[in-house]
Design a protein around this motif. Sequence first.
Motif, PDB file in Angstrom:
ATOM      1  N   ALA A 178      28.901  47.059  41.378  1.00  0.00           N
ATOM      2  CA  ALA A 178      30.021  47.465  42.235  1.00  0.00           C
ATOM      3  C   ALA A 178      31.238  46.577  41.986  1.00  0.00           C
ATOM      4  N   ASP A 182      34.835  47.922  40.747  1.00  0.00           N
ATOM      5  CA  ASP A 182      36.045  47.647  41.538  1.00  0.00           C
ATOM      6  C   ASP A 182      36.959  46.613  40.890  1.00  0.00           C
ATOM      7  N   THR A 192      29.075  44.342  54.672  1.00  0.00           N
ATOM      8  CA  THR A 192      29.474  45.700  54.316  1.00  0.00           C
ATOM      9  C   THR A 192      29.860  45.795  52.848  1.00  0.00           C
ATOM     10  N   ALA A 196      27.667  48.462  50.701  1.00  0.00           N
ATOM     11  CA  ALA A 196      28.336  49.634  50.139  1.00  0.00           C
ATOM     12  C   ALA A 196      27.876  49.908  48.716  1.00  0.00           C
ATOM     13  N   GLN A 201      28.319  55.459  47.193  1.00  0.00           N
ATOM     14  CA  GLN A 201      29.652  55.005  46.824  1.00  0.00           C
ATOM     15  C   GLN A 201      29.648  54.330  45.457  1.00  0.00           C
ATOM     16  N   LEU A 202      28.562  53.639  45.118  1.00  0.00           N
ATOM     17  CA  LEU A 202      28.495  52.951  43.838  1.00  0.00           C
ATOM     18  C   LEU A 202      28.599  53.936  42.687  1.00  0.00           C
ATOM     19  N   ARG A 203      27.889  55.039  42.767  1.00  0.00           N
ATOM     20  CA  ARG A 203      27.940  56.023  41.683  1.00  0.00           C
ATOM     21  C   ARG A 203      29.338  56.606  41.521  1.00  0.00           C
ATOM     22  N   ARG A 204      29.997  56.873  42.632  1.00  0.00           N
ATOM     23  CA  ARG A 204      31.363  57.402  42.542  1.00  0.00           C
ATOM     24  C   ARG A 204      32.292  56.396  41.874  1.00  0.00           C
ATOM     25  N   GLU A 205      32.174  55.132  42.273  1.00  0.00           N
ATOM     26  CA  GLU A 205      33.040  54.116  41.687  1.00  0.00           C
ATOM     27  C   GLU A 205      32.731  53.897  40.203  1.00  0.00           C
ATOM     28  N   GLN A 208      34.304  56.714  38.209  1.00  0.00           N
ATOM     29  CA  GLN A 208      35.747  56.524  38.067  1.00  0.00           C
ATOM     30  C   GLN A 208      36.061  55.441  37.035  1.00  0.00           C
TER      31      GLN A 208
END
Length: 271
Positions: A178, A182, A192, A196, A201-205, A208
């Motif tokens: 992550a 990021d 948090t 997260a 959320q990790l796969r989406r990030e 991207q």
Amino acid sequence: MAGSIPFRKRRSRRPELTTGPDQEAARQGADAPAPGDTVGTQVERGRTASLAAAVGRGATKGGRGARAGLTALVDRIIANAPRIPVRDLATLRAQFPGLGPEELADKLVTGAVNATSAVGAGVGAAAMMPVPPAMPAELAAEIAGVAAVEFKLIAELHEVYGLRAPGALHQRSLAYLAAWADERGIDVTAPTTVNAALGGQLRRELRQQILKRTFRNLPNIAPFMIGATVGAVMNRRDTRRLAAKVRIDLRARQVPWEALPEAPEGPPRLP
């Protein structure tokens, strides 16, 4: 002849055979195209609609293939992360004796920059005469290789600055992934931030970040060894920039080595 129908009556019973000038004009007017419309325009519109439909179907199939390839690459990076050997602080200090946190971090960044530069040069050399079907595989191999190097760098920078991610090996690996997605350091004091990384959320990030890297790495597959030079320079620049961003975050929350408790059993160590 008796009983026969006169000729005039037979003609009157078949009015369709009697076509006067007015009826002929009416028939031609019904078959004629509307004002401003021509047969050529109708044919052209039909061809355009067919072409648009074909392009739409091709784009849909291409989009599905790209999403499938992106998902497979994300799964591959997540699966490989816990297997990457990360040196803990004790191992790093033993391998680089006499160095403080900043000097040790500089050594780690230099090694990672050289490694990602070599990955970019290798992929660029392999694509000296690019074959279109092989290009997605070459890009995926480069991104996976660079991700492994930068993941290791981020994890070891957290060790150097006394900010190891909490949890078991698998949880720490996801947290560092992550941070890679990021391009930030982990705030171990904020649960948090770590939690997260364990959800969707990790796969989406990651998707991207991989898409961004894919577009940036497209020049790396240029022919005639141009891609090798471009890949080496771009990967060197991107890794150095990533390390600078992460180190800014980690310096703000740095824990001195003297204040660290005895470290628990860490990730696998290199011999």
